[in-house]
Motif scaffolding. Structure first.
Motif, PDB file in Angstrom:
ATOM      1  N   LEU A 115      12.488  -5.216  17.288  1.00  0.00           N
ATOM      2  CA  LEU A 115      11.417  -4.576  17.810  1.00  0.00           C
ATOM      3  C   LEU A 115      11.079  -5.106  19.361  1.00  0.00           C
ATOM      4  CD1 LEU A 115       9.454  -2.429  15.347  1.00  0.00           C
ATOM      5  CD2 LEU A 115      11.551  -1.954  16.438  1.00  0.00           C
ATOM      6  N   PHE A 116      11.105  -6.396  19.395  1.00  0.00           N
ATOM      7  CA  PHE A 116      10.453  -7.125  20.456  1.00  0.00           C
ATOM      8  C   PHE A 116      11.957  -7.139  21.583  1.00  0.00           C
ATOM      9  CE2 PHE A 116      10.542 -10.806  23.224  1.00  0.00           C
ATOM     10  CZ  PHE A 116       9.294 -10.978  23.478  1.00  0.00           C
ATOM     11  N   ALA A 117      12.814  -7.172  21.079  1.00  0.00           N
ATOM     12  CA  ALA A 117      14.091  -7.010  22.087  1.00  0.00           C
ATOM     13  C   ALA A 117      14.117  -5.751  22.634  1.00  0.00           C
ATOM     14  CB  ALA A 117      15.300  -7.567  21.348  1.00  0.00           C
ATOM     15  N   ILE A 118      13.918  -4.695  21.793  1.00  0.00           N
ATOM     16  CA  ILE A 118      13.884  -3.284  22.469  1.00  0.00           C
ATOM     17  C   ILE A 118      12.812  -2.930  23.387  1.00  0.00           C
ATOM     18  CG2 ILE A 118      13.806  -0.866  21.793  1.00  0.00           C
ATOM     19  CD1 ILE A 118      15.251  -1.554  19.201  1.00  0.00           C
ATOM     20  N   ASP A 119      11.751  -3.404  22.981  1.00  0.00           N
ATOM     21  CA  ASP A 119      10.586  -3.557  23.993  1.00  0.00           C
ATOM     22  C   ASP A 119      10.746  -4.098  25.217  1.00  0.00           C
ATOM     23  OD1 ASP A 119       9.121  -1.841  22.189  1.00  0.00           O
ATOM     24  OD2 ASP A 119       7.868  -3.538  21.390  1.00  0.00           O
ATOM     25  N   LYS A 120      11.313  -5.285  25.218  1.00  0.00           N
ATOM     26  CA  LYS A 120      11.664  -5.964  26.327  1.00  0.00           C
ATOM     27  C   LYS A 120      12.565  -5.382  27.219  1.00  0.00           C
ATOM     28  CE  LYS A 120      11.856  -9.604  29.187  1.00  0.00           C
ATOM     29  NZ  LYS A 120      12.628 -10.893  28.858  1.00  0.00           N
ATOM     30  N   ILE A 121      13.582  -4.721  26.966  1.00  0.00           N
ATOM     31  CA  ILE A 121      14.624  -3.980  27.559  1.00  0.00           C
ATOM     32  C   ILE A 121      13.982  -2.776  27.851  1.00  0.00           C
ATOM     33  CG2 ILE A 121      16.941  -2.855  27.299  1.00  0.00           C
ATOM     34  CD1 ILE A 121      16.657  -6.092  27.195  1.00  0.00           C
ATOM     35  N   ILE A 122      13.186  -2.090  27.307  1.00  0.00           N
ATOM     36  CA  ILE A 122      12.531  -0.790  27.885  1.00  0.00           C
ATOM     37  C   ILE A 122      11.789  -1.133  28.993  1.00  0.00           C
ATOM     38  CG2 ILE A 122      10.827   0.828  27.225  1.00  0.00           C
ATOM     39  CD1 ILE A 122      11.661   0.938  24.504  1.00  0.00           C
ATOM     40  N   GLU A 123      11.309  -2.285  28.973  1.00  0.00           N
ATOM     41  CA  GLU A 123      10.198  -2.743  29.882  1.00  0.00           C
ATOM     42  C   GLU A 123      10.935  -3.021  31.287  1.00  0.00           C
ATOM     43  OE1 GLU A 123       7.438  -6.551  31.002  1.00  0.00           O
ATOM     44  OE2 GLU A 123       7.784  -6.109  29.174  1.00  0.00           O
ATOM     45  N   THR A 124      12.040  -3.669  31.176  1.00  0.00           N
ATOM     46  CA  THR A 124      12.790  -4.157  32.173  1.00  0.00           C
ATOM     47  C   THR A 124      13.756  -2.988  32.705  1.00  0.00           C
ATOM     48  OG1 THR A 124      14.630  -5.109  30.860  1.00  0.00           O
ATOM     49  CG2 THR A 124      12.792  -6.608  31.607  1.00  0.00           C
ATOM     50  N   ALA A 125      14.273  -2.084  31.979  1.00  0.00           N
ATOM     51  CA  ALA A 125      15.250  -0.980  32.185  1.00  0.00           C
ATOM     52  C   ALA A 125      14.471   0.125  32.745  1.00  0.00           C
ATOM     53  CB  ALA A 125      16.260  -0.807  31.219  1.00  0.00           C
ATOM     54  N   GLU A 126      13.256   0.214  32.462  1.00  0.00           N
ATOM     55  CA  GLU A 126      12.337   1.394  32.703  1.00  0.00           C
ATOM     56  C   GLU A 126      13.071   2.724  32.180  1.00  0.00           C
ATOM     57  OE1 GLU A 126      11.441   0.970  36.701  1.00  0.00           O
ATOM     58  OE2 GLU A 126      10.031  -0.636  36.455  1.00  0.00           O
ATOM     59  N   CYS A 127      13.498   2.930  31.018  1.00  0.00           N
ATOM     60  CA  CYS A 127      14.119   3.890  30.583  1.00  0.00           C
ATOM     61  C   CYS A 127      13.979   3.850  28.957  1.00  0.00           C
ATOM     62  CB  CYS A 127      15.398   4.165  31.030  1.00  0.00           C
ATOM     63  SG  CYS A 127      16.712   2.983  30.410  1.00  0.00           S
ATOM     64  N   SER A 128      14.392   4.762  28.294  1.00  0.00           N
ATOM     65  CA  SER A 128      14.514   4.916  26.632  1.00  0.00           C
ATOM     66  C   SER A 128      15.778   4.225  26.372  1.00  0.00           C
ATOM     67  CB  SER A 128      14.420   6.292  26.170  1.00  0.00           C
ATOM     68  OG  SER A 128      12.972   6.938  26.786  1.00  0.00           O
ATOM     69  N   ILE A 129      15.378   3.721  25.025  1.00  0.00           N
ATOM     70  CA  ILE A 129      16.695   2.922  24.567  1.00  0.00           C
ATOM     71  C   ILE A 129      17.106   3.520  23.284  1.00  0.00           C
ATOM     72  CG2 ILE A 129      17.399   0.566  23.303  1.00  0.00           C
ATOM     73  CD1 ILE A 129      16.988   0.482  26.415  1.00  0.00           C
ATOM     74  N   GLU A 130      18.670   3.539  23.287  1.00  0.00           N
ATOM     75  CA  GLU A 130      19.082   4.124  22.006  1.00  0.00           C
ATOM     76  C   GLU A 130      20.047   3.287  21.405  1.00  0.00           C
ATOM     77  OE1 GLU A 130      19.886   7.127  18.937  1.00  0.00           O
ATOM     78  OE2 GLU A 130      18.624   7.300  20.834  1.00  0.00           O
ATOM     79  N   PRO A 131      19.716   2.464  20.249  1.00  0.00           N
ATOM     80  CA  PRO A 131      20.694   1.549  19.817  1.00  0.00           C
ATOM     81  C   PRO A 131      21.758   1.882  19.005  1.00  0.00           C
ATOM     82  CG  PRO A 131      18.512   1.789  18.429  1.00  0.00           C
ATOM     83  CD  PRO A 131      18.538   2.754  19.512  1.00  0.00           C
ATOM     84  N   VAL A 132      22.800   1.136  18.903  1.00  0.00           N
ATOM     85  CA  VAL A 132      24.035   1.439  17.889  1.00  0.00           C
ATOM     86  C   VAL A 132      24.211   0.158  17.507  1.00  0.00           C
ATOM     87  CG1 VAL A 132      24.823   3.200  19.043  1.00  0.00           C
ATOM     88  CG2 VAL A 132      25.648   1.113  19.775  1.00  0.00           C
ATOM     89  N   ILE A 133      24.792   0.046  16.268  1.00  0.00           N
ATOM     90  CA  ILE A 133      25.380  -1.205  15.700  1.00  0.00           C
ATOM     91  C   ILE A 133      26.719  -1.710  16.082  1.00  0.00           C
ATOM     92  CG2 ILE A 133      25.452  -2.522  13.530  1.00  0.00           C
ATOM     93  CD1 ILE A 133      23.752  -0.395  12.106  1.00  0.00           C
ATOM     94  N   SER A 134      26.874  -3.097  16.285  1.00  0.00           N
ATOM     95  CA  SER A 134      27.823  -3.754  16.534  1.00  0.00           C
ATOM     96  C   SER A 134      28.306  -5.032  16.126  1.00  0.00           C
ATOM     97  CB  SER A 134      28.376  -3.527  18.062  1.00  0.00           C
ATOM     98  OG  SER A 134      29.577  -4.000  18.417  1.00  0.00           O
ATOM     99  N   SER A 135      29.307  -5.682  15.999  1.00  0.00           N
ATOM    100  CA  SER A 135      29.429  -7.114  15.504  1.00  0.00           C
ATOM    101  C   SER A 135      28.724  -7.966  16.890  1.00  0.00           C
ATOM    102  CB  SER A 135      31.037  -7.275  15.511  1.00  0.00           C
ATOM    103  OG  SER A 135      31.191  -8.567  15.413  1.00  0.00           O
ATOM    104  N   GLU A 136      28.300  -8.997  16.329  1.00  0.00           N
ATOM    105  CA  GLU A 136      27.429  -9.942  16.912  1.00  0.00           C
ATOM    106  C   GLU A 136      28.484 -10.601  17.814  1.00  0.00           C
ATOM    107  OE1 GLU A 136      25.255 -14.148  16.472  1.00  0.00           O
ATOM    108  OE2 GLU A 136      24.404 -12.340  15.424  1.00  0.00           O
ATOM    109  N   ALA A 137      29.757 -11.116  17.210  1.00  0.00           N
ATOM    110  CA  ALA A 137      30.932 -11.770  17.957  1.00  0.00           C
ATOM    111  C   ALA A 137      31.352 -10.633  18.904  1.00  0.00           C
ATOM    112  CB  ALA A 137      31.948 -12.109  16.957  1.00  0.00           C
ATOM    113  N   ASN A 138      31.432  -9.416  18.792  1.00  0.00           N
ATOM    114  CA  ASN A 138      31.985  -8.748  19.769  1.00  0.00           C
ATOM    115  C   ASN A 138      31.216  -8.316  20.883  1.00  0.00           C
ATOM    116  OD1 ASN A 138      34.594  -8.218  18.629  1.00  0.00           O
ATOM    117  ND2 ASN A 138      34.122  -6.369  17.420  1.00  0.00           N
TER     118      ASN A 138
END
Length: 460
Positions: A115-138
């Motif tokens: 949630l910290f990462a999501i909050d940080k991105i919402i703050e910098t991007a100034e928009c809502s975030i919709e996450p999807v799951i993906s491989s860390e390596a990819n």
């Protein structure tokens, strides 16, 4: 101190994996111990152990969280969305933007419950975030693929640029996303055209001052407006692979770029002050073959002999005299001798073939003290040491000569009299007795080489 890389999603759902029969409880405990020891997240520890595949973990998370899984292997990102997440945040949080519809940015995350990462991105991007799951390596692969050019310095050409002023780029009507990057390039270009090797950026009344240092004198070359300062500092840090979100502690990184098709390196050092961060940039030109710098056959013979016997090769000169340049040329020369050559440096200025270069890193406790205690186990023949200051360090490395090591070190001295005065102190008695060769840089065109015998007579 380095901390373990975490994945909050798997930390929260690890026992759900046990209940689902994916892994035994004992395996989870073992994976936690491995993750802590190896500074990786628990998911990577489980995958490395072979008890579960990454695909199985991703499908489990998709079903458990009701968050869709996206395979990024053949996925094409909307490059216009890269501006919403900086490359440093993308790497730090294992997150990359995919596309944006109206006010919602869809991002691929390896850790969708961070949630910290999501909050940080919402703050910098100034928009809502919709996450999807993906491989860390990819995700990391896509970050390297899409952000690579974003953090590069475009090649600099110096022909027909008399009177060049970086402020022309600052005041241009460029509205593109990489305008700040072009300003960084323009400052570097002016420094190179004026033969300047040191540039400082610091807070001043009229903005973020751009200062060139040449021949010991500092001159202001203009200011970055306050409104652009934050963006400029963040971009410069990203380009140097530093953490743009950190300003309370010093950081050290580097830029690599081309000038007239020649690779050039600039080290970047940030330092917190009560006025804000001060950034120091130092430009290093590529090393030349030793015989291109030192023309005397007799001097070259003295140096080659010293490289083949135990002893201390000391390179002396004033600040910005070119000590590092000469030392790198020495290392290139030594690399042809089929010896184990190692370096201990704050930052490697150039990658040298057949030389094992080691960068000190205070953040993880790899300082000069620790490096000196362990380097002997690597059985080096030649060791280059950058910036030795204490008597204990001088004595320790000097004593390695008795173990048949050749030590290369630098010593700051403005002139020969200054050198004699500094080395007259008792702290340097052991060092002086073990010098096998001394190179003194009077100027770019005047380099003096002393043999063991002449050094001892001169310093007596």
């Amino acid at each position: 101190m380095e901390t373990t890389v975490t994945n909050k999603t798997l930390e929260k759902l690890k026992y759900d994996m046990v209940r689902a029969g994916l892994v035994p409880y004992e395996t989870i405990e073992q994976a936690e111990e491995i993750a802590t020891a190896q500074k990786i997240n628990i998911g990577q520890a489980l995958i490395n152990s072979g008890v579960i595949t990454e695909d199985a973990i991703l499908k489990f998370l998709e079903a458990k969280l009701h968050i869709p899984y996206v395979n990024l292997d053949d996925y094409t990102l909307d490059t216009k969305c890269l501006k919403y997440i900086s490359s440093s945040d993308a790497k730090k949080y294992r997150i990359i933007p995919l596309f944006k519809i109206e006010d919602t940015l869809t991002v691929a995350m390896a850790d969708p419950l961070d949630l910290f990462a999501i909050d940080k991105i919402i703050e910098t991007a100034e928009c809502s975030i919709e996450p999807v799951i993906s491989s860390e390596a990819n995700i990391l692969k896509k970050i390297n693929e899409y952000y690579k050019q974003d953090d590069d310095v475009e090649e600099i050409f110096t022909e027909n640029n008399i009177g060049y002023d970086w402020r022309e780029e600052l005041h241009s009507e460029d509205l593109s996303d990489n305008h700040i990057q072009k300003i960084v390039r323009a400052i570097l270009k002016q420094a190179i055209l004026e033969g300047v090797h040191e540039v400082t950026f610091q807070q001043e009344d009229s903005g973020f001052g751009v200062n060139f240092k040449k021949n010991g004198e500092v001159s202001n070359k203009g200011n970055i407006p306050k409104v652009l300062t934050t963006s400029f500092v963040a971009k410069l840090k990203n380009m140097a692979k530093l953490d743009a979100s950190v300003s309370e502690v010093p950081q050290l990184g580097k830029l690599t770029f081309k000038v007239d098709e020649i690779n050039v390196v600039a080290s970047i050092s940030t330092f917190p002050t009560i006025m804000g961060e001060r950034i120091f940039l130092k430009i290093y030109k590529p090393p030349k073959a030793l015989n291109k710098i030192i023309k005397s056959e007799k001097s070259l013979s003295i140096i080659n002999s010293a490289l083949n016997v135990p002893g201390i090769i000391i390179v002396c000169g004033s600040p910005l005299s070119g000590k590092t340049h000469i030392i790198y040329s020495l290392l290139l020369q030594a690399a042809c001798k089929n010896k184990n050559i190692m370096t201990l440096e704050s930052i490697a200025k150039y990658n040298l073939k057949n030389v094992h270069q080691c960068e000190l890193n205070e953040n993880v406790g790899f300082n000069m003290d620790k490096a000196s205690r362990f380097i002997e186990f690597q059985s080096p023949d030649i060791i280059y040491l950058e910036g030795i200051k204490s008597k204990e360090s001088f004595d320790y490395f000097a004593n390695l000569v008795f173990d048949d090591k050749t030590i290369i070190m630098e010593f700051l001295a403005n002139n020969m009299e200054d050198l004699r005065y500094k080395l007259s102190f008792s702290d340097f008695e052991t060092l002086k007795s073990l010098i096998s060769c001394m190179i003194f840089i009077h100027s770019q065109d005047s380099i003096e080489v002393f043999s063991k015998e002449t050094v001892q007579k001169y310093l007596a």
